[in-house]
Design an enzyme around this catalytic site. Structure first.
Site, PDB file in Angstrom:
ATOM      1  N   HIS A 233      -3.733   0.235  -0.870  1.00  0.00           N
ATOM      2  CA  HIS A 233      -3.258  -0.768  -1.835  1.00  0.00           C
ATOM      3  C   HIS A 233      -3.480  -0.273  -3.259  1.00  0.00           C
ATOM      4  CE1 HIS A 233      -2.987  -5.369  -2.795  1.00  0.00           C
ATOM      5  NE2 HIS A 233      -2.533  -4.654  -3.809  1.00  0.00           N
TER       6      HIS A 233
ATOM      7  N   LYS B 146       6.160  -5.540   1.134  1.00  0.00           N
ATOM      8  CA  LYS B 146       4.995  -6.327   0.719  1.00  0.00           C
ATOM      9  C   LYS B 146       5.466  -7.743   0.458  1.00  0.00           C
ATOM     10  CE  LYS B 146       1.409  -7.489  -2.329  1.00  0.00           C
ATOM     11  NZ  LYS B 146       0.900  -6.811  -3.495  1.00  0.00           N
TER      12      LYS B 146
ATOM     13  N   ASP C 186      -6.607  -2.109  -4.446  1.00  0.00           N
ATOM     14  CA  ASP C 186      -5.837  -2.741  -5.530  1.00  0.00           C
ATOM     15  C   ASP C 186      -6.031  -1.996  -6.861  1.00  0.00           C
ATOM     16  OD1 ASP C 186      -3.966  -4.465  -6.587  1.00  0.00           O
ATOM     17  OD2 ASP C 186      -5.136  -6.287  -6.304  1.00  0.00           O
TER      18      ASP C 186
HETATM   19  N1  ARG Z   1      -3.840  -8.635  -7.171  1.00  0.00           N
HETATM   20  C1  ARG Z   1      -4.834  -9.555  -6.757  1.00  0.00           C
HETATM   21  C2  ARG Z   1      -4.519 -10.934  -7.265  1.00  0.00           C
HETATM   22  O1  ARG Z   1      -4.094 -11.066  -8.387  1.00  0.00           O
HETATM   23  C3  ARG Z   1      -6.147  -9.124  -7.263  1.00  0.00           C
HETATM   24  C4  ARG Z   1      -7.333  -9.869  -6.782  1.00  0.00           C
HETATM   25  C5  ARG Z   1      -8.556  -9.231  -7.317  1.00  0.00           C
HETATM   26  N2  ARG Z   1      -9.741  -9.955  -7.067  1.00  0.00           N
HETATM   27  C6  ARG Z   1     -10.474  -9.854  -5.983  1.00  0.00           C
HETATM   28  N3  ARG Z   1     -11.558 -10.514  -5.924  1.00  0.00           N
HETATM   29  N4  ARG Z   1     -10.127  -9.093  -5.024  1.00  0.00           N
HETATM   30  O2  ARG Z   1      -4.673 -11.890  -6.563  1.00  0.00           O
END
Ligand code: ARG
Length: 423
Positions: A84, A205, A338
């Site tokens: 990711h 996705k 991410d």
């Molecule tokens: N792209 C994700 C969102 O905006 C990121 C989340 C990041 N935070 C976490 N605690 N994983 O929802």
């Protein structure tokens, strides 16, 4: 410098036996399949970038003059896989500050981002959402040797509901726009899956729930119906693509699992029933549990809106607790960071958090190698140091099965048998 010597190597070997392009030697390598170290490995990589044989240098048949990459004192692990990432943009510019930059700015930043990721030891990534089809452009530029970067499996635009997490929600009504990934209702979703594939997507996705970084969405709330999720999964599978679902909320997670989606991203509020379902269906879970620290420490300074920082506070801690539960329950886990909401190249920092919240180092490493390759359906190509797979190797100093933080600063990185980062 490095590139010149690689080019020379390749040229030299153009007329040599087709079997061997490079031999890599080191003190030991981690066989992620057995979970054991192998001492003094010699790994022969062919001209096609795939491993021809693994053995002992003394007893191996190596064509005379085969160039050797010798990494004394180093331990080899398989090239790492981050399931990711978002290569477009930078976490240093967040919130409304992004509106000061032209559209292609984000695309351009993909070039250094891809390079930083490769040099950090991640030789394969899944791009789970990129504007302007920039992940397809990066993949093409990397595969054709114009720029350095990992192997990319690209989703292009994330598919989601009008006003949902993956729509464009920052503008006032007179300036409102709709993301090209938006589709509402099963038929529109079928069409969108086909369209994204036509324009370069290799996987789909979907945004099953609200999110942290979007405006005016609730991470806990489901945003695509079961029928919509099922259509996305069925259509993608028919076309030979996997599907990843962004899902924080428990109901959205369960709907996505029941719909047959292959990997769940974030997984923050998964409940016991969700964990049971994921195990039953063999759904892979990718918890991005490193980035919380970065957002809480740097977000405000980077321009991230207070609304989003507040949501991060609500999600981060629970997500880690649920990661621990899912790992202990034996759910199938992948490494999803991410990257993009924190700086590219810091991906490996997540290993230490995975260990802190209950995984053994080997389990965390498998999430980013063996398991990731399986979830991609690419276990013949990547995910282990094994004959037939690509010669993607990361050399580290120290013992990653005792201390995963040694993965944060690789000494050398080899992709397809070519040294891309030298010791
Ligand atoms: N792209 C994700 C969102 O905006 C990121 C989340 C990041 N935070 C976490 N605690 N994983 O929802």
């Amino acid at each position: 410098m490095i590139f010149r010597s690689i080019a020379a190597t390749v040229a030299l070997f153009a007329c040599a036996p087709a079997t061997a392009a490079t031999i890599v030697t080191a003190d030991r390598m981690l066989d992620v399949q057995t979970g054991r170290y192998v001492d003094n490995p010699a790994i022969l990589v062919g001209n096609d970038g795939r491993i021809v044989s693994i053995g002992n240098l003394a007893s191996m048949q190596v064509p005379a003059g085969t160039p050797q990459i010798d990494l004394p004192g180093r331990t080899l692990v398989p090239g790492l896989i981050d399931m990711h990432v978002h290569f477009d943009g930078t976490p240093l510019i967040g919130g409304y500050r992004t509106l000061e930059y032209t559209d292609a700015f984000d695309t351009v930043l993909g070039v250094p981002n891809a390079r930083a990721t490769l040099h950090a030891g991640f030789t394969t990534v899944r791009s789970l959402g990129a504007d302007n089809y920039s992940d397809v452009a990066l993949r093409q530029a990397i595969d054709e040797g114009f720029i350095e970067g990992p192997r990319i499996i690209a989703a292009t635009y994330a598919l989601g509901a009008t006003g949902g997490h993956c729509d464009a929600n920052t503008n006032k009504p007179s300036l409102a726009r709709t993301s090209p990934g938006v589709a509402d209702g099963p038929q529109a979703i079928r069409q969108k899956v086909r369209e994204l594939r036509k324009l370069g997507a290799q996987l789909i996705k979907v945004c099953a729930t609200g999110g942290v970084f979007s405006r005016n969405t609730d991470p806990g709330a489901q945003q695509m119906t079961f029928e919509e999720l099922k259509m996305a999964a069925d259509e993608a599978h028919m076309l030979g693509m996997k599907v990843a679902a962004h899902a924080h909320g428990a109901e959205g997670i369960k709907a996505a699992i029941r719909a047959g989606i292959d990997t769940i991203e974030h997984v923050s509020f998964i409940d016991d029933e969700g964990i049971r379902l994921a195990k039953e269906r063999g759904t892979w879970l990718g918890f991005d549990i490193y980035n919380t620290e970065y957002t809480l420490a740097e977000g405000a300074k980077n321009g991230v809106l207070p609304e989003n920082i507040e949501k991060e506070r609500q999600v981060g801690t629970l997500q880690r607790q649920n990661f621990q539960k899912a790992a202990q329950a034996g759910a199938k886990m992948i490494f999803s960071s991410d990257a993009g909401i924190y700086p590219h190249g810091q991906n490996a920092r997540q290993f230490a958090v995975m260990v802190r919240f209950g995984m053994t180092p080997l389990e965390a490493i498998r999430a980013a190698t063996l398991n990731a390759a399986r979830a991609l359906g690419r276990e013949r190509d990547v995910g282990a140091i094994a004959v037939g797979r690509y010669g993607d190797l990361v050399a580290v100093v120290g013992d990653p099965m005792r201390d995963v933080t040694v993965l944060e600063s690789p000494a050398a990185v080899i992709k397809g048998g070519k040294l891309v980062k030298a010791p």
